[in-house]
Design a protein around this motif. Sequence first.
Motif, mmCIF file in Angstrom:
data_model
loop_
_atom_site.group_PDB
_atom_site.id
_atom_site.type_symbol
_atom_site.label_atom_id
_atom_site.label_comp_id
_atom_site.label_asym_id
_atom_site.label_seq_id
_atom_site.Cartn_x
_atom_site.Cartn_y
_atom_site.Cartn_z
ATOM 1 N N ALA A 45 0.981 -1.148 -0.080
ATOM 2 C CA ALA A 45 0.116 -0.097 -0.005
ATOM 3 C C ALA A 45 0.714 1.257 0.703
ATOM 4 O O ALA A 45 2.517 1.240 0.556
ATOM 5 C CB ALA A 45 -0.986 -0.061 1.260
ATOM 6 N N TRP A 46 0.170 2.518 -0.720
ATOM 7 C CA TRP A 46 1.132 3.218 -0.942
ATOM 8 C C TRP A 46 0.208 4.814 -0.833
ATOM 9 O O TRP A 46 -1.386 4.587 -0.653
ATOM 10 C CB TRP A 46 1.667 3.590 -2.473
ATOM 11 C CG TRP A 46 3.099 2.572 -2.234
ATOM 12 C CD1 TRP A 46 2.841 1.198 -2.822
ATOM 13 C CD2 TRP A 46 4.062 3.208 -2.960
ATOM 14 N NE1 TRP A 46 3.731 0.380 -3.462
ATOM 15 C CE2 TRP A 46 4.626 1.268 -2.995
ATOM 16 C CE3 TRP A 46 5.049 3.739 -2.369
ATOM 17 C CZ2 TRP A 46 6.296 1.913 -3.136
ATOM 18 C CZ3 TRP A 46 6.337 3.413 -2.671
ATOM 19 C CH2 TRP A 46 7.083 2.604 -3.211
ATOM 20 N N LEU A 47 0.417 5.577 -0.425
ATOM 21 C CA LEU A 47 0.030 7.352 -0.349
ATOM 22 C C LEU A 47 0.379 7.849 -0.824
ATOM 23 O O LEU A 47 2.058 7.768 -1.404
ATOM 24 C CB LEU A 47 0.177 7.991 1.391
ATOM 25 C CG LEU A 47 -0.429 7.493 2.502
ATOM 26 C CD1 LEU A 47 -0.294 7.589 3.731
ATOM 27 C CD2 LEU A 47 -2.467 7.033 2.437
ATOM 28 N N GLU A 48 -0.448 8.910 -1.793
ATOM 29 C CA GLU A 48 0.119 9.306 -3.166
ATOM 30 C C GLU A 48 -0.440 10.866 -2.881
ATOM 31 O O GLU A 48 -1.460 11.474 -2.151
ATOM 32 C CB GLU A 48 -0.646 9.542 -4.522
ATOM 33 C CG GLU A 48 -0.086 9.822 -4.895
ATOM 34 C CD GLU A 48 -1.413 9.853 -6.950
ATOM 35 O OE1 GLU A 48 -0.872 9.222 -7.925
ATOM 36 O OE2 GLU A 48 -2.220 10.709 -6.711
ATOM 37 N N ILE A 49 0.861 11.998 -2.223
ATOM 38 C CA ILE A 49 0.488 13.233 -2.289
ATOM 39 C C ILE A 49 0.255 14.382 -3.374
ATOM 40 O O ILE A 49 1.243 14.076 -4.113
ATOM 41 C CB ILE A 49 1.524 13.818 -0.452
ATOM 42 C CG1 ILE A 49 1.669 12.461 -0.479
ATOM 43 C CG2 ILE A 49 0.803 14.695 -0.927
ATOM 44 C CD1 ILE A 49 2.996 12.656 1.007
ATOM 45 N N HIS A 87 4.192 13.000 -5.052
ATOM 46 C CA HIS A 87 4.707 11.968 -4.662
ATOM 47 C C HIS A 87 4.439 11.228 -3.427
ATOM 48 O O HIS A 87 3.022 11.240 -3.697
ATOM 49 C CB HIS A 87 5.728 13.425 -3.556
ATOM 50 C CG HIS A 87 6.499 12.327 -2.954
ATOM 51 N ND1 HIS A 87 7.833 12.178 -4.006
ATOM 52 C CD2 HIS A 87 6.951 12.051 -1.423
ATOM 53 C CE1 HIS A 87 8.946 11.083 -2.607
ATOM 54 N NE2 HIS A 87 7.974 11.058 -1.335
ATOM 55 N N THR A 88 4.623 9.452 -3.780
ATOM 56 C CA THR A 88 3.839 8.690 -3.172
ATOM 57 C C THR A 88 4.733 8.022 -2.588
ATOM 58 O O THR A 88 6.511 8.211 -2.650
ATOM 59 C CB THR A 88 3.753 7.900 -4.660
ATOM 60 O OG1 THR A 88 3.446 8.036 -5.483
ATOM 61 C CG2 THR A 88 2.770 6.498 -4.035
ATOM 62 N N VAL A 89 4.224 7.861 -1.180
ATOM 63 C CA VAL A 89 5.709 7.053 0.141
ATOM 64 C C VAL A 89 5.191 5.603 0.655
ATOM 65 O O VAL A 89 3.553 5.446 0.697
ATOM 66 C CB VAL A 89 5.496 8.403 1.109
ATOM 67 C CG1 VAL A 89 6.066 9.049 1.087
ATOM 68 C CG2 VAL A 89 3.642 8.358 1.540
ATOM 69 N N PRO A 90 5.630 4.494 0.571
ATOM 70 C CA PRO A 90 5.188 3.527 1.279
ATOM 71 C C PRO A 90 4.272 3.374 2.706
ATOM 72 O O PRO A 90 5.035 4.276 3.511
ATOM 73 C CB PRO A 90 6.043 2.548 1.254
ATOM 74 C CG PRO A 90 7.035 3.199 1.043
ATOM 75 C CD PRO A 90 6.817 4.363 0.756
#
Length: 124
Positions: A45-49, A87-90
């Motif tokens: 799963a990732w979060l896209e900001i 920007h994407t973070v796990p």
Amino acid sequence: MINYVRTRYEVLEENADWLRFRLDTDGERSQQVSVHHVPDADGGAWLEISSPVGWADQIDLRKLLELAGSVVVGGVAVVDGVALLKHTVPIEDLSVREEFERPMKLVVARADSFERELAGTDHF
């Protein structure tokens, strides 16, 4: 992450997979930011900001690409006619302060700066 954002920021819109909120930036300016939950093909799963820069048909997209080349976090995309800095973070082992809050604030600050330079507005 949604509860973290809800307690700290003015949430404008949300559903089960994303939310949009507003941050104050320099002076009297503010900037919208969205956070999307994005699963990948391997089940992670990732979060896209993302934060808008302007309407794609009203700004110089080549200049935006040049400006984005100098930032530490983020890439440029156009979604539904809006130019975004993203920007994407796990999510796995996500440290809220270092892995979410810090890059989010960098994305928002740069998107606001790009919006000011390219569009001359504070629409987003």
